[in-house]
Write an enzyme that holds these catalytic residues in place. Structure first.
Site, short mmCIF file in Angstrom:
data_model
loop_
_atom_site.label_atom_id
_atom_site.label_comp_id
_atom_site.label_asym_id
_atom_site.label_seq_id
_atom_site.Cartn_x
_atom_site.Cartn_y
_atom_site.Cartn_z
N GLY A 308 0.71 -1.13 -0.08
CA GLY A 308 0.09 0.20 0.26
C GLY A 308 0.81 1.40 0.07
O GLY A 308 0.53 2.15 -0.56
N ASN A 312 9.74 5.30 3.84
CA ASN A 312 11.11 5.96 3.68
C ASN A 312 11.22 7.10 4.30
O ASN A 312 10.38 8.04 3.95
CB ASN A 312 11.31 5.94 2.17
CG ASN A 312 10.98 4.59 1.40
OD1 ASN A 312 11.53 3.59 2.04
ND2 ASN A 312 10.18 4.76 0.46
N GLU A 345 1.72 5.98 7.49
CA GLU A 345 3.20 6.25 7.00
C GLU A 345 3.76 7.48 7.65
O GLU A 345 4.91 7.39 7.93
CB GLU A 345 3.17 6.59 5.46
CG GLU A 345 2.47 5.18 4.72
CD GLU A 345 3.00 3.90 5.16
OE1 GLU A 345 4.27 3.97 5.54
OE2 GLU A 345 2.26 3.10 5.02
#
Length: 917
Positions: A308, A312, A345
């Site tokens: 998904g 990073n 994220e």
């Protein structure tokens, strides 16, 4: 998350093998290959599959102080020059260093500027060994990689002409030789050179420190990340991209540039993602006091991506389905998933990046914790009750199945063969439930104290699950030693609750007993399992009025095998509401009459348990009906359930989103879990009967409610409008079950008149189940309108794959030959083949055609994209739950896959676990 996400839109089919192989599993994989350039995720003919063990962890012989990477980008031959400054680990005496490397064409290797001869190093399958290194030195390697031919989507690859990387878990070794492990954290300086016309944009982690044009038509950009990170968080993106920009001002008044990079045609679909990011940054400051640490935060959306999204550092790479949104092309669910995945994220910046995993066995340390954080964020943005129901529904549909099958493993497994099989519902969803229990026990303030201490102790470090548990305990002066069992034991505990009423004493007692159902196959973590700490939230309701008996609500802690809890001072026997808010990840076993369940469905003041009572009652009745179907009995709608359904339908005190959930019958896949032998045909017939009879019984009320909800006016994206659409489409689904000209017309009219994708897709999905001219007309019109939008065409494939029509398997076969279907695009494969495996009644049709289709595509995909193939083949994991004929058919397909020459490790691991379960 590598969201990695687990795909929030459907139950996960990713699995991790939690055990070392039995001797029978240790078969050799027959694939001949060069020692310099081994195939990814495969072994040579002389190797046997050996598990990696958590108990074997050792720190590296050398640490890396800093890295300089130079990329000369070319689709077929990208030159990667790596200069890594290493120093010997003070606790190690070895002068030998093993670097991981796969699919690399080595050009040269040098130490402290001196090029090594071939006798001074050793190339081996999966890497390089350097001999006789000094205490510290600079190692320089030059390698060639081929992005355009990299179909695994791991390492450096091309998608739509753009360069992209994916390094979690072991992708960095496909870029250069390296200590590709999460406990090696270092700073990176990255120089990228490429043709300025084809790659006007070149991005990497951290901050851009310089850029210049070169004389040969290329240009150069230098990026530097000041924060040490493991190699799995490295990212590079280059190509023809456009930027949607925004800003965020942190609590300490720093301005952060926000950039969302997409292909030029998608530049108008980014605003929702940007707003979601800003909301996430503000929430993390408010709730956890965590501020962003760089001057820039970038997101890139790509079409070809196995997961998904990926966290990073400073440069998140996303599957485009979790970034791009306009009302005409994205549903309400898409909007909510985008917000949730963006948040997930971003939250990884602290829970995953600043503090990361010592080794991959600790994966739930960052993923379980961050899933819990994104769940809390969404609950605060929307409805906490509805969010909790959605999360538990996903847990039961995906993780409970995993916990009872061949791939059962603890949230911190003890071994693995292929690291990419590690990204499971257990690690993510169950891991989040373990974190939630800390929060339930400690409260919000105590949990925050634990988080503060965790960051104080471990910022910029790679740590373990034990370190997190210790921080929670020490910050609150609580003993959490028994929580270690949640990390080391596999399977879902069963919580059995019995009640006793003593009228003379006015005492009501609940006896709670926990146990683990046995699992065959010798799965690790299933032998000698001990009781785990269970916070069980309990409420008592007055049996006449349904009102809460306030003095008896709260959490009881069950830490032994069995305990009895007595509530006194009562004048009449209450109705117990147990496991409120799903306070522990268990299967609740409690004998309750249909009348009591209907009562709770109508009156429980805990929203989750009110919904769950209805689901439990519906499950009992539907299983009884399925038995009736099998025995040839005439079916009858339960009056108790009908009455309870009617009360929910007419209850104006709850919001529309909750009502939509409460009116929805349990999914066939969830119902199947409660059968000793899953009978997909009988379950489907029984559920369809209930849908139709409820629609007939409440036709006038449903029609009136639909018309009221449909008259809401032009599209709005606020929460109230989203809730109304959710209920409207549940109501329409019931009406469509009537299959009358009027109901078909109602569905077709919504499809034709919808001004948003939510209503259009809902209507298309309903029409796809029917045998009417409007079905083909709608499918044709939908394709013609959206054929240039890949994400919307994914929806077109999926609605046909999950159709309940008897000819669905033939439709799916035809769609595999469609010009827009490609095995190279993970989203497209998931939307057709993956979606079809979730269609319980048609995937498991009696002739076994669905099984053959899946096996065919696993074998087509496995060599190029092992991760995708492994997630697909996991649909066979429950095969022993079905009748003998279906078992044999699925087992034969598993054997066919297992015998395939050169089968990749990812698929081999899952297939062998299933066959030996």
């Amino acid at each position: 998350m590598r969201a990695k996400t687990i795909n929030h839109a459907a139950p996960t089919t990713a699995f991790f093998n939690g055990a070392g192989p039995t001797p029978a599993i240790s078969a050799q994989i027959q694939r001949s290959q060069s020692t310099q350039s081994p195939e990814p995720n495969s072994l040579t003919a002389t190797q046997s599959i050996q598990p990696v063990l958590r108990s074997d962890y050792q720190p590296p012989a050398y640490w890396i102080d800093n890295v300089e990477l130079d990329f000369d980008l070319d689709p077929r031959e990208t030159l990667v020059t790596a200069r890594i400054s290493v120093r010997r680990n003070a606790q190690q005496s070895s002068s030998t260093l093993d670097l991981a490397g796969e699919n690399l064409k080595l050009q040269s290797v040098a130490v402290d500027g001196k090029r090594l001869e071939q006798t001074q190093y050793q190339l081996r399958d999966g890497g390089m060994t350097l001999l006789d290194l000094p205490e510290s030195c600079v190692i320089e390697t030059k390698v060639l990689v081929s992005p355009v031919t990299n179909k695994s989507l791991s390492g450096l690859y091309q998608t739509s002409g753009n360069f992209c990387t994916q390094c979690e878990a072991v992708g960095f070794r496909r870029i250069t030789y390296f200590l590709d492990r999460p406990d090696v954290m270092t700073t990176y300086r990255v120089t990228i050179r490429a043709d300025k016309q084809t790659c006007p944009v070149m991005l990497s982690n951290g901050n851009r420190i310089s850029q210049r044009d070169l004389d040969d038509g290329r240009h150069e950009v230098v990026w530097e990340d000041p924060f040490p990170k493991p190699s799995y968080l490295f990212a590079l993106v280059a190509g023809n991209l456009k930027c949607h920009r925004g800003t965020f001002t942190t609590r300490d008044c720093r301005n952060v540039a926000l950039e969302i990079w997409v292909e030029p045609q998608n530049i108008d679909k980014c605003e929702h993602a940007l707003v979601s990011l800003q909301k996430s940054m503000k929430w993390d400051e408010d709730v956890f006091g965590l501020q962003y640490d760089l001057d820039i935060y970038m997101i890139v959306a790509v079409n070809d991506f196995n997961m998904g999204a990926m966290e990073n550092k400073g440069l998140n790479v996303f599957n485009s389905k979790y970034v791009l949104a306009l009302p005409d092309t994205a549903t309400d669910e898409d909007y909510m998933l985008i917000e949730a995945v963006i948040a997930h994220e971003y939250f990884h910046n602290w829970t995953g990046n600043r503090v990361t995993c010592r080794d991959w066995f600790q994966l739930t340390l960052k993923e379980g914790l961050t899933v819990f954080r994104d769940q809390q964020f969404t609950a605060d943005q929307t409805s906490a009750a509805v969010k909790r129901i959605d999360d538990v529904s996903g847990l039961r549909a995906g993780q409970f199945v995993e916990d009872s099958g061949p791939m059962a493993h603890p949230i911190r497994p003890e071994s693995y063969i292929s690291m990419d099989n590690f990204y499971t519902a257990t690690v993510y969803r169950k891991g989040a439930e373990i974190i939630r229990m800390y929060h339930t026990i400690l409260g919000a303030e105590g949990f925050r104290r634990g988080m503060d201490l965790y960051f104080q102790r471990h910022d910029n470090s790679a740590v373990t699950c034990d370190d997190f548990r210790a921080a929670m305990a020490d910050a609150n002066n609580v003993n959490f030693d028994l929580f270690d069992r949640w990390y080391s034991q596999a399977g879902t505990p069963e919580l059995t609750v019995s009640e006793a009423w003593d009228a003379a004493k006015g005492e009501y007692a609940l006896t709670m007993t926990q146990s683990y159902p046995p699992l065959p196959g010798g799965n690790p973590g299933t032998e000698g399992r001990k009781p785990v700490p269970l916070p069980v939230r309990v409420g008592l309701l007055d049996a006449e009025s349904g009102e809460e008996i306030e003095q008896h609500g709260g959490v009881v802690m069950l830490q032994t095998e069995s305990e009895t809890y007595t509530f006194g001072g009562l004048t009449a026997k209450p109705i117990a509401s147990v496991l409120r808010g799903f306070s522990a990840p268990v299967r609740l076993r409690m004998q309750r009459s249909n009348q009591d369940l209907a009562f709770l469905m109508a009156h429980d003041t805990d929203s989750f348990n009110r919904w769950d009572a209805g689901q439990t009652l519906a499950t009992k009745l539907l299983l009884d009906a399925a038995t009736g179907v099998k025995n040839g009995e005439k079916l009858k709608l339960s009056q108790e359930f009908s009455d309870a359904f009617g009360r929910v339908l007419s209850d104006d005190s709850v919001d529309e989103a909750f009502k939509a959930l409460a009116l929805t019958l349990p999914r066939e896949s969830v119902l199947g879990q409660e059968m000793d032998v899953i009978d997909p045909d009988s379950l489907h017939t029984a559920r369809q009967f209930y849908r139709t009879r409820l629609a007939e019984t409440f036709q006038s009320e449903l029609t009136a409610l639909y018309k009221n909800l449909a008259a809401d006016g032009a599209y709005k994206n606020d929460q109230k409008s989203i809730n109304r659409r959710r209920l409207k489409n549940v109501v329409l689904a019931y009406l469509s079950a009537l299959e009358t000209p009027e109901s078909v017309s109602l569905v077709a009219d919504q499809f034709n008149q919808a001004d948003n994708m939510t209503d259009k897709q809902a209507a298309l999905s309903l029409l796809a189940n029917l045998d009417v001219p409007a079905r083909d007309e709608a499918l044709t019109a939908f394709y013609k309108k959206y054929q240039s939008d890949p994400l919307v065409i994914d929806k077109w494939f999926a609605v046909q794959a999950v159709s309940s029509r008897a000819d669905t398997i033939e439709q799916v076969k035809q769609l595999t030959t469609h010009p827009d279907f490609s095995v190279d695009n993970p989203n497209r494969v998931r939307s057709l083949i993956g979606a079809f495996t979730q269609n319980q009644v048609r995937f498991h049709q009696a002739d076994g055609a669905g099984y053959k289709l899946l096996a065919d595509y696993v074998l087509k995909i496995e060599s190029a994209n092992p991760q995708l193939a492994a997630r697909l083949v996991a649909a066979f994991n429950s095969y022993r739950r079905f009748d003998e004929t279906r078992q044999t058919q699925m087992q034969n397909e598993l054997k066919r896959i297992a015998e395939h020459p050169g089968l990749c490790k990812d698929v081999h691991e899952i297939v062998q676990r299933a066959l030996h379960f």
